[in-house]
Design an enzyme around this catalytic site. Structure first.
Site, short mmCIF file in Angstrom:
data_model
loop_
_atom_site.label_atom_id
_atom_site.label_comp_id
_atom_site.label_asym_id
_atom_site.label_seq_id
_atom_site.Cartn_x
_atom_site.Cartn_y
_atom_site.Cartn_z
N ALA A 66 1.03 -1.16 0.04
CA ALA A 66 -0.11 -0.26 -0.16
C ALA A 66 1.06 1.33 -0.01
O ALA A 66 2.00 1.10 0.47
CB ALA A 66 -0.77 -0.15 1.27
N GLY A 112 0.46 -4.94 0.79
CA GLY A 112 -0.79 -4.79 -0.01
C GLY A 112 -0.43 -5.65 -1.25
O GLY A 112 -1.53 -6.23 -2.02
N GLU A 115 -0.92 -9.13 -0.67
CA GLU A 115 -2.24 -9.45 -0.25
C GLU A 115 -3.06 -9.47 -1.43
O GLU A 115 -4.05 -10.22 -1.58
CB GLU A 115 -2.93 -8.40 0.81
CG GLU A 115 -2.25 -8.49 1.92
CD GLU A 115 -2.33 -7.18 2.93
OE1 GLU A 115 -2.02 -6.03 2.62
OE2 GLU A 115 -2.86 -7.41 4.15
N GLU A 135 4.59 -5.32 7.35
CA GLU A 135 3.72 -4.38 7.81
C GLU A 135 4.12 -4.05 9.48
O GLU A 135 4.18 -2.94 9.90
CB GLU A 135 2.27 -4.63 8.14
CG GLU A 135 1.69 -4.28 6.65
CD GLU A 135 1.70 -5.54 5.67
OE1 GLU A 135 2.53 -6.40 5.78
OE2 GLU A 135 0.92 -5.46 4.64
N1 COA Z 1 4.57 3.08 -0.63
C1 COA Z 1 5.08 4.50 -1.14
N2 COA Z 1 6.11 4.35 -1.82
C2 COA Z 1 6.81 3.20 -2.08
C3 COA Z 1 6.61 1.95 -1.60
C4 COA Z 1 5.43 2.03 -0.78
N3 COA Z 1 5.08 1.09 -0.19
N4 COA Z 1 7.56 1.31 -1.98
C5 COA Z 1 8.40 1.91 -2.65
N5 COA Z 1 7.96 3.11 -2.68
C6 COA Z 1 8.76 4.12 -3.12
C7 COA Z 1 9.99 4.61 -2.36
O1 COA Z 1 9.90 5.62 -1.36
C8 COA Z 1 11.01 5.31 -3.75
O2 COA Z 1 10.53 6.50 -3.75
P1 COA Z 1 11.67 7.68 -3.98
O3 COA Z 1 12.39 7.24 -5.32
O4 COA Z 1 10.93 8.96 -4.00
O5 COA Z 1 12.58 7.81 -2.89
C9 COA Z 1 10.55 4.60 -4.72
O6 COA Z 1 9.28 3.83 -4.50
C10 COA Z 1 11.63 3.47 -5.01
O7 COA Z 1 11.88 2.71 -3.98
P2 COA Z 1 13.11 2.31 -3.22
O8 COA Z 1 12.88 1.99 -1.78
O9 COA Z 1 14.22 3.48 -3.36
O10 COA Z 1 13.84 0.98 -3.81
P3 COA Z 1 14.63 -0.19 -3.24
O11 COA Z 1 14.85 -0.94 -4.59
O12 COA Z 1 15.93 0.54 -2.54
O13 COA Z 1 13.75 -0.97 -2.15
C11 COA Z 1 11.89 -2.11 -1.52
C12 COA Z 1 12.82 -1.69 -2.79
C13 COA Z 1 10.62 -2.67 -1.87
C14 COA Z 1 12.71 -2.99 -0.64
C15 COA Z 1 11.39 -0.72 -0.61
O14 COA Z 1 10.89 0.14 -1.56
C16 COA Z 1 10.65 -0.95 0.43
O15 COA Z 1 10.77 -1.41 1.42
N6 COA Z 1 8.98 -0.68 0.18
C17 COA Z 1 8.12 -0.58 1.28
C18 COA Z 1 7.82 -2.08 1.39
C19 COA Z 1 6.68 -2.19 2.41
O16 COA Z 1 6.88 -1.67 3.74
N7 COA Z 1 5.29 -2.38 1.99
C20 COA Z 1 4.20 -2.72 2.99
C21 COA Z 1 3.41 -1.23 2.96
S1 COA Z 1 2.07 -1.41 4.10
#
Ligand code: COA
Length: 260
Positions: A66, A112, A115, A135
């Site tokens: 999400a 999400g 999910e 989460e």
């Molecule tokens: N919500 C909002 N933005 C998100 C996102 C999310 N769930 N997942 C990734 N993004 C955004 C990042 O903030 C980043 O934005 P930026 O370029 O403005 O900094 C962009 O997408 C690219 O992600 P980034 O984190 O730089 O890539 P990465 O390869 O370093 O890491 C992940 C990838 C998936 C490990 C990491 O993005 C992450 O942990 N995301 C969240 C996962 C999460 O907790 N999901 C559950 C949500 S309830």
């Protein structure tokens, strides 16, 4: 119809929906959930669409969760409402859709995103994919059905492990644990999903819709799945598909199902 965050294409009865926010790793914001809901409802009523594949744009992510930026400042009431709305608007809709829905997991499927994949009827993942429910690392729990559907798919012990550790798992583990149906390469992912969808839509759409209702009934509180199976089994006998399927078998020819 044009969508801000989705790409859609229908080919040979298969609707492929690509969630298209690659700079956010296809994170599900409100708009995307709303659009998915609209496209899926339309697909259910569209005779041209017989099966649906959901995937993410780019090489990196199916859906990375999400959209955290949307709910970071929510109150308890707003959080509850977000979860409740999401269940109805998208996740339950996918699970109960009368047409088969396949998740083509092409990269990160987190929170999400996993999910959403779990609400689909079938999951096929590329070998680079990573799956998890992270989460609790944000101080929250899965709120789009993850605590329920993960335990249904992999059992309570593995579900607790994935949710409590917030770890991402590989496709190999996801396959071993029963979270995904198949693993393939990223290049072959859509072809593999299309191949399975093509097989499914060559069979009786009305029987498949009945099967979806009967299997899902096992997971509905207060519903006796065996009774639903008996009802749905009986209903099949009134369909043209049943007449066609049995006649074709006896006449040693290929059936031409209509879904009626
Ligand atoms: N919500 C909002 N933005 C998100 C996102 C999310 N769930 N997942 C990734 N993004 C955004 C990042 O903030 C980043 O934005 P930026 O370029 O403005 O900094 C962009 O997408 C690219 O992600 P980034 O984190 O730089 O890539 P990465 O390869 O370093 O890491 C992940 C990838 C998936 C490990 C990491 O993005 C992450 O942990 N995301 C969240 C996962 C999460 O907790 N999901 C559950 C949500 S309830």
């Amino acid at each position: 119809m044009n969508y801000a965050n989705l790409l859609t294409v229908v080919d040979n009865g298969i609707l492929t929906i690509t969630i298209n926010r690659p700079d956010r790793l296809n994170a599900l914001n409100k708009k995307t959930i709303e659009e998915l809901s609209i496209v899926l409802k339309n697909a259910e009523g569209d005779d041209e669409v017989k099966a649906i594949i959901i995937t993410g744009s780019g090489q990196k992510a199916f859906v990375a969760g999400a959209d955290i930026s949307e709910f970071a400042n929510y109150t308890a009431e707003q959080g509850k409402a977000l979860s409740a709305k999401g269940h109805v608007q998208l996740f339950d809709l996918v699970q109960n859709l009368a047409k088969p829905v396949i998740a083509a997991i092409n990269g990160f499927a987190l929170g999400g995103g996993l999910e959403l994949a779990m609400a689909c009827h079938i999951r096929i993942a590329s070998d680079n994919a990573k799956m998890g429910l992270p989460e609790v690392s944000l101080g929250v729990i899965p709120g789009y059905g993850g605590t329920q559907r993960l335990a249904q798919l992999v059992g309570k012990g593995k579900a607790f492990e994935m949710i409590m550790t917030a770890d991402m798992i590989t496709t190999e583990d996801a396959y071993k644990w029963g979270l995904i149906n198949h693993i393939t390469t990223q290049e072959n992912l859509l072809a593999k999903c299309t191949e399975m969808a093509t097989k499914i839509i060559s069979l009786s759409p009305s029987a498949i819709a009945s099967a979806i209702r009967a299997v899902n009934a096992n997971f509905q509180n207060g519903v006796n799945g065996f009774e639903v199976e008996i009802e749905e089994f009986g209903k099949c006998f009134a369909t043209q598909d049943f007449k066609e399927g049995t006649s074709a078998f006896l006449e040693k020819r290929k059936p031409g199902f209509t879904g009626k």
